[in-house]
Design a protein around this motif. Structure first.
Motif, PDB file in Angstrom:
ATOM      1  N   TRP A   1     -49.675 -41.323   2.384  1.00 14.28           N
ATOM      2  CA  TRP A   1     -49.265 -40.993   1.019  1.00 14.28           C
ATOM      3  C   TRP A   1     -49.943 -41.914   0.009  1.00 14.28           C
ATOM      4  O   TRP A   1     -49.939 -43.133   0.161  1.00 14.28           O
ATOM      5  N   ALA A   2     -50.527 -41.332  -1.038  1.00 12.76           N
ATOM      6  CA  ALA A   2     -51.247 -42.122  -2.036  1.00 12.76           C
ATOM      7  C   ALA A   2     -50.319 -43.011  -2.854  1.00 12.76           C
ATOM      8  O   ALA A   2     -50.793 -43.898  -3.570  1.00 12.76           O
ATOM      9  N   GLY A   3     -49.014 -42.811  -2.762  1.00 14.94           N
ATOM     10  CA  GLY A   3     -48.072 -43.702  -3.412  1.00 14.94           C
ATOM     11  C   GLY A   3     -47.820 -44.979  -2.640  1.00 14.94           C
ATOM     12  O   GLY A   3     -47.096 -45.861  -3.109  1.00 14.94           O
ATOM     13  N   SER A   4     -48.400 -45.101  -1.460  1.00 12.62           N
ATOM     14  CA  SER A   4     -48.259 -46.317  -0.649  1.00 12.62           C
ATOM     15  C   SER A   4     -49.285 -47.345  -1.118  1.00 12.62           C
ATOM     16  O   SER A   4     -50.487 -47.057  -1.120  1.00 12.62           O
ATOM     17  N   PRO A   5     -48.855 -48.550  -1.505  1.00  9.46           N
ATOM     18  CA  PRO A   5     -49.785 -49.507  -2.122  1.00  9.46           C
ATOM     19  C   PRO A   5     -50.590 -50.350  -1.146  1.00  9.46           C
ATOM     20  O   PRO A   5     -51.483 -51.079  -1.569  1.00  9.46           O
ATOM     21  N   GLN A   6     -50.328 -50.257   0.153  1.00  8.79           N
ATOM     22  CA  GLN A   6     -50.882 -51.247   1.071  1.00  8.79           C
ATOM     23  C   GLN A   6     -52.281 -50.935   1.583  1.00  8.79           C
ATOM     24  O   GLN A   6     -52.907 -51.774   2.229  1.00  8.79           O
ATOM     25  N   PHE A   7     -52.808 -49.736   1.325  1.00  8.85           N
ATOM     26  CA  PHE A   7     -54.091 -49.365   1.903  1.00  8.85           C
ATOM     27  C   PHE A   7     -55.231 -50.189   1.287  1.00  8.85           C
ATOM     28  O   PHE A   7     -55.247 -50.461   0.086  1.00  8.85           O
TER      29      PHE A   7
ATOM     30  N   TYR B   1     -55.990 -39.222   6.675  1.00  5.13           N
ATOM     31  CA  TYR B   1     -56.130 -38.495   5.415  1.00  5.13           C
ATOM     32  C   TYR B   1     -55.279 -39.186   4.362  1.00  5.13           C
ATOM     33  O   TYR B   1     -54.435 -40.033   4.679  1.00  5.13           O
ATOM     34  N   LEU B   2     -55.503 -38.845   3.094  1.00  2.71           N
ATOM     35  CA  LEU B   2     -54.723 -39.389   2.000  1.00  2.71           C
ATOM     36  C   LEU B   2     -54.220 -38.236   1.145  1.00  2.71           C
ATOM     37  O   LEU B   2     -54.990 -37.347   0.764  1.00  2.71           O
ATOM     38  N   HIS B   3     -52.923 -38.247   0.844  1.00  2.00           N
ATOM     39  CA  HIS B   3     -52.257 -37.130   0.174  1.00  2.00           C
ATOM     40  C   HIS B   3     -51.621 -37.627  -1.121  1.00  2.00           C
ATOM     41  O   HIS B   3     -50.734 -38.475  -1.091  1.00  2.00           O
TER      42      HIS B   3
END
Length: 305
Positions: free
Chosen positions: A226-232, A250-252
């Motif tokens: 999920w693109a709302g996850s800040p850790q990537f 993938y990124l969503h």
């Protein structure tokens, strides 16, 4: 056995579709891809995607219209915020024996169709951490208090933007019977964030498909998406999830408006303009939040992807 990928789109999401298709074709030039029209305004995007990526249009448009009419007859015209999202259910009746459905607000970082190998042992696949956020945005507590599902069942909640199965696992009558069951019990569902198909399709899969597998439960774990996850973090232009030290599949951007200043904007823009000159963008001074923004913010500490 034929394998393929389905997407839904119309002319309005042309840029999103190009980014998705650029990412898919970066790793996979051969898998056939079929466009399920989101509405009648799809002819421009269909021609572009066919020319650039070999995408074809779903042949049985009458079936899509029939499902749409049945949905309207069962629930009425005001029940769902975006009833056309249900058109993706045409995947069950299309040309592919094994298929993957992907939303257009996604970019991929691998030969994504290879995940269909899990269908050797299962009938339905998803690949996300939706279940870690609890049942909000899908079900109400009534499904537990009335014994519709168990806590264990609800560990198989999934996001409707990425899922896979086989033709024939769900028949048209299964879909229509699910519509009827759900229309009789609106109290089972949480539509507070204006979702449409996700609660109903989760209900159908949990009720009718026993052999389910979430790819994030594979041996060794799996990254978020999920693109709302800040850790990537980026490593050689590929995003990694440091919580499992693995590259993202993938990124969503679910519930997030894709625009300059949004999470991982540079990564999305790279795929949208792959092979093209990158335009100059200005970051909005006050980005418009999506209706889901506050809900997603609450989930960010609970859901990795």
């Amino acid at each position: 056995m034929s394998r393929g990928i389905y997407i839904t789109a119309n002319d309005k999401v042309t840029d999103h579709a190009i980014a998705l298709l650029n990412s898919i074709r970066l790793y996979d030039t051969e898998t056939p891809i079929v466009l399920i029209p989101y509405d009648d305004n799809y002819h421009s995007i269909a021609a572009l995607l066919n020319q650039r990526f070999g995408v074809t249009v779903y042949e049985d448009l009458e079936l899509i219209d029939r499902l749409s009419r049945q949905l309207h007859e069962t629930f009425g015209g005001n029940f769902f915020a975006r009833p056309n999202q249900f058109r993706k259910q045409a995947c069950w009746f299309g040309p592919f024996e094994e298929f993957l459905y992907i939303d257009t607000d996604i970019v991929v970082f691998e030969k994504i169709v290879d995940n269909l190998n899990y269908l050797q042992d299962y009938d339905f696949l998803c690949c996300d951490y939706q279940h870690r956020g609890g049942i909000k945005n899908v079900f109400s507590e009534a499904v537990l208090t009335q014994g519709i599902f168990t806590e264990q069942d609800l560990q198989d909640l999934f996001n409707g933007g990425w899922w896979a199965s086989r033709k024939g696992v769900i028949q048209e009558k299964d879909l229509l019977e699910t519509f009827a069951e759900c229309a009789q019990h609106p109290e089972f569902f949480d539509f507070s964030q204006k979702t449409s198909d996700q609660p109903i399709i989760n209900y159908m899969i949990l009720k009718r498909v026993a052999k389910r597998f979430n790819v994030v439960r594979r041996e060794g774990g799996a990254p978020g998406s999920w693109a709302g996850s800040p850790q990537f973090v980026l490593n050689n232009d590929r995003p990694f999830d440091p919580t499992c030290n693995q590259p993202l599949q993938y990124l969503h951007w679910a519930g997030i408006r894709i625009q300059p200043g949004c999470p991982y904007w540079d990564l999305w823009a790279k795929h949208r303009y792959l092979g093209e000159e990158m335009p100059t963008f200005e970051t909005p001074t006050a980005p418009v939040k999506s209706p889901k923004a506050s809900f997603l913010k609450r989930l960010v500490n609970k859901v990795r992807g």
